[in-house]
Design an enzyme around this catalytic site. Structure first.
Site, PDB file in Angstrom:
ATOM      1  CE  LYS A  42      -3.395  -0.424  -0.437  1.00 34.03           C
ATOM      2  NZ  LYS A  42      -4.381  -1.139  -1.775  1.00 34.03           N
ATOM      3  CB  THR A  48       0.576  -2.043  -8.083  1.00 28.07           C
ATOM      4  OG1 THR A  48       0.586  -3.068  -6.973  1.00 28.07           O
ATOM      5  CG2 THR A  48      -0.008  -2.644  -9.145  1.00 28.07           C
TER       6      THR A  48
END
Length: 889
Positions: free
Chosen positions: A621, A625
């Site tokens: 988080k 990505t």
């Protein structure tokens, strides 16, 4: 009370000067008497009473030497069960503090080697002259359970501050000291050790060493007849003292007829190792009058470590040995066993069983070479098989082939079936569950086809190798379990296929005897609870060096130690090994290309170029990505293939996938092309806070670059909570964010699990330190997650420079901000964008003020430590961290 003091002051003023001086004299005299009482009266209580041993009258009736006296141990304050232990348990960490002369000193390296062989934790420090002593305590707990000085004079000559500090620590925590005195040409022939009632006589030649049977130090060491002959070197030091605190451990005679005048005419045996029982100053010590070159010093040193640590750092008396004889039937003509050799093998086994219960030679065979010698040697083969039930047996490959050269499991299985058929035809047992591969091929580095074929054909449960993790140094060899097969460490014994004749032993026959009699072979047994020795068929024909070696070794061990030697079949031996060392069950995969031996027995179809050179480690988080997408846009950077279970992440180093082996890992990366610009990378965001990932990654990818992205840990925690809610986690749906992060230790288990996943990854400094324990700071890049979100092109410029890429891409031209998504995406032809999926860039309510305040305080110290760490690394502080530090002032 105040009035009394005032009247006393007036009285003193009225006293004449002579009276005041007289009162002062009387006060000093009383103080001296009180001090004398405590110094000598208390000491007398600590020493033996009239019924104990003192001086010549205290000599034991069964000892002819007045220097060999029963022990008088000081009952150290608050210590029960030995130094460093109190009634409530250990007060010190089981760590040895070793002061060495330099990083490369020989004696220092020998000390460390023995500690490493015993798997004892230690810390080395360069001996301080007037420098600072390392921190000895942590709160109320001692950090070290033993102190060792390579040069005892560095301890004796410590400055007053550090000496008092160390001595006080040793007395308070019951910590002993081991010290060595190595004389040189500048050493005084006779001198008193400063501050001790102990005299040193140096630069002597000694002979006929003996062990004091009354020494309380002895555990593994056995006292017996003197060791005849000269001790190595002429720079020995012996000790002399009339104080009852000193007990001789080893004694010897001088080589010359001249005696040391100050020691008297009766000093036939001179102490070369003494034990200080602590009666002088409350500290127990063991002092050596030379280094560790003399093998008996190594043996006594092991006992000294055990004694002074209350056996917390101690080796047991049990020793398991297994002698493998590889290459049965394989040897060339002229090197194989004949009928007398086979009879001698059986007879020696019977002899050894009187000392090692159930001792059995373990024979490894390749049936293809049966009857491949001379007529006499073929008769030896026949006789050996007639005694088949007398020995243990294990399979080699049928044709002695190296398994790593074969990539088809069925081919390997066919070869094994031929060997199994031969075994069944000749009554050789096939259910021992143990096998060894020729040249250790395929065992490590792992050739999974071998493991699978072994299990399928033979039901193998155990093998052994000398290659894990590396051949040298041998003290680091370890075991592991992979694919249901236990791999045990194997040891060499100085015998190889070409060592056939005693007179032709490399270096001279004396070299073999030195290996056995206190040398490397003896030390292998001394320092390893389990030893599997590798020998060869050729060592049991001709001069039968194998029989000579192990008969001599067993007799030497029994003469000089109290070790209890025994044996077990391989499967039971593996169970014993991993019960002793359960932490070794999990392997630590190394880079095969970093070790030439490993590369030689690794499949030629495999290449280390298939390993990634970059790891994006997270945490979760923080934008990993998005970075994964941006990196994949670079023409020189290639990511791993996606996983069906974990999508773009392999999650190899932190979970169960690691036990699938490096072959499995490599399959996630394409075969390298002929271009030199291939740069593989993988991203697994849960590597960052894993307790095992850093060590595992560094072992396999020691030269890799590491990237981590850090955002405000409070935002990261909240994002993870919202992520779990979006994935319908029932705990996240049931409890508010504030409930989760403030949950007590009595909260339900599932709530505390979610709390940990929210909070613990945000301990950034702790996790980064773990990675820095295995990677140099120049290999690690810390990115500002906020800047990655707002200025990704600038971040990518920084990454390209960090990776030293040949082709520099202008990310300003290939990234575009998508206002609908709210983040940056890949810019395609025609102005279209390729963005991350719907699960990315979610919008959720702002964090409540109470949670913000709680997390700011919670992460306060963590953020301060992070700022210090980044400063030491020479990396800039992220913008969010600078803002947080402002709030902490």
């Amino acid at each position: 009370m105040l009035g009394c003091v005032t009247r006393l002051r007036r009285l003193v003023r009225l006293l004449p000067l002579q009276t005041s001086l007289l009162l002062l004299f009387l006060f000093c005299t009383v103080s001296v008497f009180i001090s004398a009482y405590f110094l000598y009266g208390v000491k007398r209580e600590l020493e033996p009473s009239g019924g104990g041993v003192s001086g010549a009258e205290g000599a034991s009736a069964d000892s002819d030497d007045p220097r060999v006296t029963p022990s008088r141990l000081l009952p150290l304050r608050g210590v029960s069960g030995g130094p460093g232990v109190d009634p409530g348990g250990a007060r010190t960490d089981p760590v040895v503090l070793v002061f060495v002369e330099s990083q490369y000193s020989q004696l220092g390296q020998e000390i460390v080697a023995i500690l490493e062989s015993g798997r004892f934790r230690y810390r080395t420090e360069i001996s301080p002259g007037k420098g600072d002593m390392p921190t000895l305590t942590d709160k109320e707990r001692g950090r070290f359970t033993l102190v060792i000085y390579e040069n005892i004079l560095k301890y004796v000559n410590l400055d007053a501050w550090n000496r008092e500090l160390l001595d006080k620590y040793c007395v308070e925590y019951g910590v002993g000291i081991i010290g060595f005195f190595k004389a040189n040409e500048n050493s005084l022939l006779s001198a008193q050790l400063k501050g001790f009632p102990l005299f040193l006589h140096s630069n002597l030649g000694l002979k006929d060493c003996t062990v004091n049977p009354k020494s309380p130090l002895l555990f593994i060491t056995r006292s017996g007849q003197p060791l005849p002959g000269p001790l190595p070197g002429d720079d020995w030091t012996v000790f002399q003292s009339n104080h009852s605190t000193y007990e001789p451990v080893l004694l010897a005679k001088t080589q010359s007829a001249e005696s040391i005048a100050s020691m008297g005419q009766n000093a036939a045996l001179l102490p070369s190792v003494v034990q200080d029982l602590g009666l002088h100053d409350g500290i127990q010590r063991v002092l050596f009058g030379n280094n560790l070159v003399f093998w008996l010093h190594k043996l006594v040193f092991v006992d000294a470590v055990a004694f002074l640590t209350g056996k917390r750092l101690s080796l047991s008396l049990e020793r398991y040995i297994l002698v493998d004889i590889d290459d049965i039937f394989v040897g060339k003509e002229g090197t194989r066993m004949k009928v007398p050799d086979v009879k001698a093998l059986l007879e020696t086994q019977r002899e050894l069983r009187t000392h090692v219960p159930n001792f059995t030679f373990n024979l490894g065979f390749s049936g293809k070479f049966f009857h491949a010698g001379s007529d006499e040697e073929d008769l030896g083969d026949d006789l050996l098989l007639s005694y088949v039930k007398e020995f243990w047996w294990f399979p080699h490959m049928w044709s002695h082939m190296q398994p790593h050269l074969f990539h088809n499991q069925s081919v390997l299985a066919e070869q094994m079936l031929l060997n199994k058929k031969f075994a069944m035809e000749h009554g050789i047992p096939t259910n021992m569950g143990y096998a060894v591969a020729p040249h250790h091929s395929g065992v490590y580095p792992v050739h999974i086809q071998l493991y699978d074929a072994w299990k399928k054909v033979w039901g193998i449960k155990v093998t052994s190798t000398e290659e894990y993790p590396h051949l040298k140094p041998a003290r680091f060899r370890r075991g592991f379990i992979h694919s249901g097969i236990s791999v045990l460490p194997r040891q060499t014994c100085g015998l190889f296929t070409h060592t056939i004749f005693y007179k032709d032993y490399p270096g001279s026959p004396n070299e073999l005897d030195k290996l056995i009699n206190g040398g490397e072979l003896f030390l292998t047994v001394l320092l390893n609870p389990i030893s599997i020795f590798m020998t060869h068929l050729s060592n049991y024909g001709n001069d039968r060096l194998g029989l000579y070696t192990f008969k001599s070794l067993v007799m030497f061990v029994q003469t000089w130690t109290n070790l209890k030697m025994q044996t077990l079949p391989p499967v039971q031996l593996a169970q014993k090994y991993f019960s002793l060392f359960p932490s070794e069950r999990d392997p630590l995969w190394q880079d095969p290309c970093e070790d030439k031996r490993h590369k030689d027995i690794w499949s030629k179809e495999k290449t280390c170029d298939r390993f990634p050179k970059l790891l994006v480690i997270g945490p979760q988080k923080t934008g990993t990505t998005a970075l994964y997408l941006f990196l994949g846009m670079h023409p020189d950077l290639t990511s791993n293939y996606p996983s069906k279970e974990t999508f773009e992440e392999i999650q190899f180093f932190n979970g169960h996938n690691y036990h699938r082996g490096i072959d499995w890992y490599m399959e996630y990366f394409p075969l390298p092309s002929n271009t030199s610009s291939d740069y593989y990378f993988e991203k697994s965001a849960n590597y960052f806070d894993s307790e095992v990932a850093a060590q595992r990654a560094a072992a396999l990818l020691p030269k890799a670059k590491i990237i981590t992205i850090l955002i405000n840990p409070a935002d990261r925690a909240y994002s993870w909570y919202q992520h779990q809610r979006a994935h319908d986690d029932p705990v996240a749906l049931k409890y508010s964010f504030h409930d989760v992060i403030t949950a007590s230790h009595n909260a339900p288990v599932k709530l505390r699990v979610l709390q940990n996943r929210c909070l613990v990854p945000g301990w950034y400094a702790i996790h980064l330190e773990r990675w820095l324990n295995y990677y140099h700071s120049s290999q690690l890049l810390v990115l500002d997650g906020q800047m990655l979100k707002t200025e990704p092109a600038s971040i990518m410029d920084k990454i390209q420079k960090f990776l030293n890429l040949a082709n520099i891409i202008n990310y300003h031209k290939i990234l575009a901000f998508d206002p609908k998504k709210g983040f940056w995406c890949q810019l395609l032809e025609g102005g279209k964008t390729k963005c991350l999926g719907k699960s990315k860039g979610r919008r959720y309510p702002d964090m409540d003020p109470e949670s913000q305040a709680f997390l700011r305080e919670y992460y306060r110290d963590h953020n301060i430590e992070l700022s210090k760490l980044l400063y030491r690394m020479g990396q800039p502080l992220p913008s969010w961290l600078r803002e947080e530090l402002v709030h902490t002032r």
